[in-house]
Design a protein around this motif. Structure first.
Motif, mmCIF file in Angstrom:
data_model
loop_
_atom_site.group_PDB
_atom_site.id
_atom_site.type_symbol
_atom_site.label_atom_id
_atom_site.label_comp_id
_atom_site.label_asym_id
_atom_site.label_seq_id
_atom_site.Cartn_x
_atom_site.Cartn_y
_atom_site.Cartn_z
ATOM 1 N N GLU A 1 0.815 -1.215 0.000
ATOM 2 C CA GLU A 1 0.000 0.000 0.000
ATOM 3 C C GLU A 1 0.847 1.261 0.000
ATOM 4 O O GLU A 1 2.023 1.264 0.372
ATOM 5 C CB GLU A 1 -0.984 -0.010 1.166
ATOM 6 N N ARG B 1 5.781 6.685 -7.537
ATOM 7 C CA ARG B 1 4.902 5.629 -8.045
ATOM 8 C C ARG B 1 5.680 4.622 -8.896
ATOM 9 O O ARG B 1 5.452 3.411 -8.807
ATOM 10 C CB ARG B 1 3.773 6.241 -8.870
ATOM 11 N N GLN C 1 7.581 2.150 -6.787
ATOM 12 C CA GLN C 1 6.710 1.157 -6.166
ATOM 13 C C GLN C 1 6.420 -0.002 -7.109
ATOM 14 O O GLN C 1 6.266 -1.149 -6.672
ATOM 15 C CB GLN C 1 5.394 1.805 -5.721
ATOM 16 N N ARG D 1 -2.715 13.575 -3.600
ATOM 17 C CA ARG D 1 -3.622 12.929 -4.550
ATOM 18 C C ARG D 1 -2.899 11.985 -5.511
ATOM 19 O O ARG D 1 -3.479 10.996 -5.954
ATOM 20 C CB ARG D 1 -4.386 13.997 -5.338
ATOM 21 N N ARG D 2 -1.644 12.263 -5.834
ATOM 22 C CA ARG D 2 -0.963 11.492 -6.867
ATOM 23 C C ARG D 2 -0.111 10.348 -6.311
ATOM 24 O O ARG D 2 0.273 9.454 -7.057
ATOM 25 C CB ARG D 2 -0.097 12.402 -7.741
ATOM 26 N N THR D 3 0.200 10.384 -5.015
ATOM 27 C CA THR D 3 1.103 9.350 -4.503
ATOM 28 C C THR D 3 0.478 8.432 -3.461
ATOM 29 O O THR D 3 1.066 7.407 -3.123
ATOM 30 C CB THR D 3 2.370 9.977 -3.873
ATOM 31 N N ALA D 4 -0.681 8.782 -2.933
ATOM 32 C CA ALA D 4 -1.267 7.981 -1.852
ATOM 33 C C ALA D 4 -2.530 7.268 -2.309
ATOM 34 O O ALA D 4 -3.271 7.763 -3.164
ATOM 35 C CB ALA D 4 -1.574 8.866 -0.647
ATOM 36 N N ASP D 5 -2.754 6.097 -1.735
ATOM 37 C CA ASP D 5 -4.006 5.364 -1.943
ATOM 38 C C ASP D 5 -4.911 5.504 -0.722
ATOM 39 O O ASP D 5 -6.098 5.726 -0.850
ATOM 40 C CB ASP D 5 -3.728 3.881 -2.206
ATOM 41 N N ARG D 6 -4.305 5.371 0.456
ATOM 42 C CA ARG D 6 -5.036 5.538 1.711
ATOM 43 C C ARG D 6 -4.427 6.719 2.461
ATOM 44 O O ARG D 6 -3.222 6.916 2.436
ATOM 45 C CB ARG D 6 -4.967 4.268 2.563
ATOM 46 N N SER E 1 -9.818 6.509 1.778
ATOM 47 C CA SER E 1 -9.137 6.512 0.489
ATOM 48 C C SER E 1 -9.019 7.930 -0.042
ATOM 49 O O SER E 1 -9.728 8.845 0.403
ATOM 50 C CB SER E 1 -9.912 5.653 -0.514
ATOM 51 N N VAL E 2 -8.118 8.111 -0.992
ATOM 52 C CA VAL E 2 -7.943 9.435 -1.600
ATOM 53 C C VAL E 2 -9.247 9.906 -2.231
ATOM 54 O O VAL E 2 -9.575 11.099 -2.188
ATOM 55 C CB VAL E 2 -6.799 9.399 -2.645
ATOM 56 N N SER E 3 -10.007 8.982 -2.799
ATOM 57 C CA SER E 3 -11.265 9.361 -3.447
ATOM 58 C C SER E 3 -12.294 9.898 -2.469
ATOM 59 O O SER E 3 -13.241 10.582 -2.864
ATOM 60 C CB SER E 3 -11.847 8.149 -4.197
#
Length: 261
Positions: free
Chosen positions: A32, A191, A194, A214-219, A233-235
């Protein structure tokens, strides 16, 4: 999810009378990309230093792949997971060349020949998009280039001791002080690293920059008053009604987050 790769249980940390972490619980899972955000001075970088084993907890426990860590990283030679850290200011040695900076630990602590180390350094420089600059000094590099060199150093490993390589990377404000274009280069690189086989599949990143969030994280976890106040989540950033997150992302001075001085 499966067992967390890294877990902080009830962790507290103070500096003098300032308690920056207050019985904090945190889990990071393999594969993650975790973003750690929140106002300045709330202990975000301290979390990274605790995970890296550079600072001791006052209270609580840290587990790496289910094994409790005892003491600092120099006291713990058998961490089951390698952890690398990219510092905010790159932290390069000004008197050493790029090659010497990246290969520093191998030159000091491995049996590899200088030629083999140079080959490994050149490979890492290619990974971060900076081939052929090994003979330059940090003062000859732009801010973005110095950041990328620090990435190359963080992912450097000894092929004769693969278990010592970093499976987890910790990024402390990697885009701080960079212009938007340089920031995008760094965000893309985070990214890309990873996804590269044999580099690192897991990372945690501390940042204030919205594009980096916003561009590097998922949670995302939001830290305030020593605790995780929100996670998602970022969303979910744009849809949450959580007052801390709404105030932080909007930059509004009115809200539950107290504005210093």
């Amino acid at each position: 999810m499966n067992e967390p790769l890294i877990e902080l249980k009830g962790v507290s940390k103070s500096f003098g009378s300032n308690k920056v972490l207050d019985r904090l619980d945190l889990k990071i899972y393999r594969g993650e990309a975790l973003g750690i955000i929140g106002p300045s001075g709330t202990g975000k970088s301290t979390i990274l230093r605790l995970i890296a084993g550079l600072t001791n907890v006052d209270e609580g426990e840290i587990y790496v792949q289910g094994v409790r860590r005892q003491g600092l990283i120099e006291d713990t030679k058998d961490d089951p997971v390698g952890i690398g850290m990219v510092f905010q200011q790159a932290a390069l040695f000004d008197s050493l060349t790029v090659e010497e900076n990246i290969g520093f630990l191998l030159y000091q602590h491995s049996q590899l020949s200088p030629e083999r180390i140079r080959q490994l350094v050149n490979k890492k420089l290619e990974m971060v998009g900076l081939p052929g600059i090994g003979n330059l000094y940090p003062a000859e590099l732009s801010g973005g280039m110095r950041k990328r060199v620090s990435f190359a150093r963080a992912i450097m490993s000894n092929p004769d001791a693969p278990k010592e390589g970093a499976e987890v990377l910790l990024y402390d404000e990697p885009t701080a002080g960079l212009d938007p274009i340089a920031s995008t280069v760094i965000e893309d690189l985070i990214r890309d690293l990873q996804s590269m086989q044999g580099v690192c599949s897991t990372y945690a990143i501390v940042t204030h920059q919205e594009s980096t969030i916003r561009r590097t994280a998922d949670r995302i976890i939001f830290l305030y008053q020593g605790k995780v106040q929100w996670q998602g989540s970022v969303s979910e950033i744009d849809t949450t009604d959580h007052p801390y997150m709404k105030q932080f992302m909007s930059g509004n001075i009115d809200g539950p987050i107290q504005v210093a001085g």
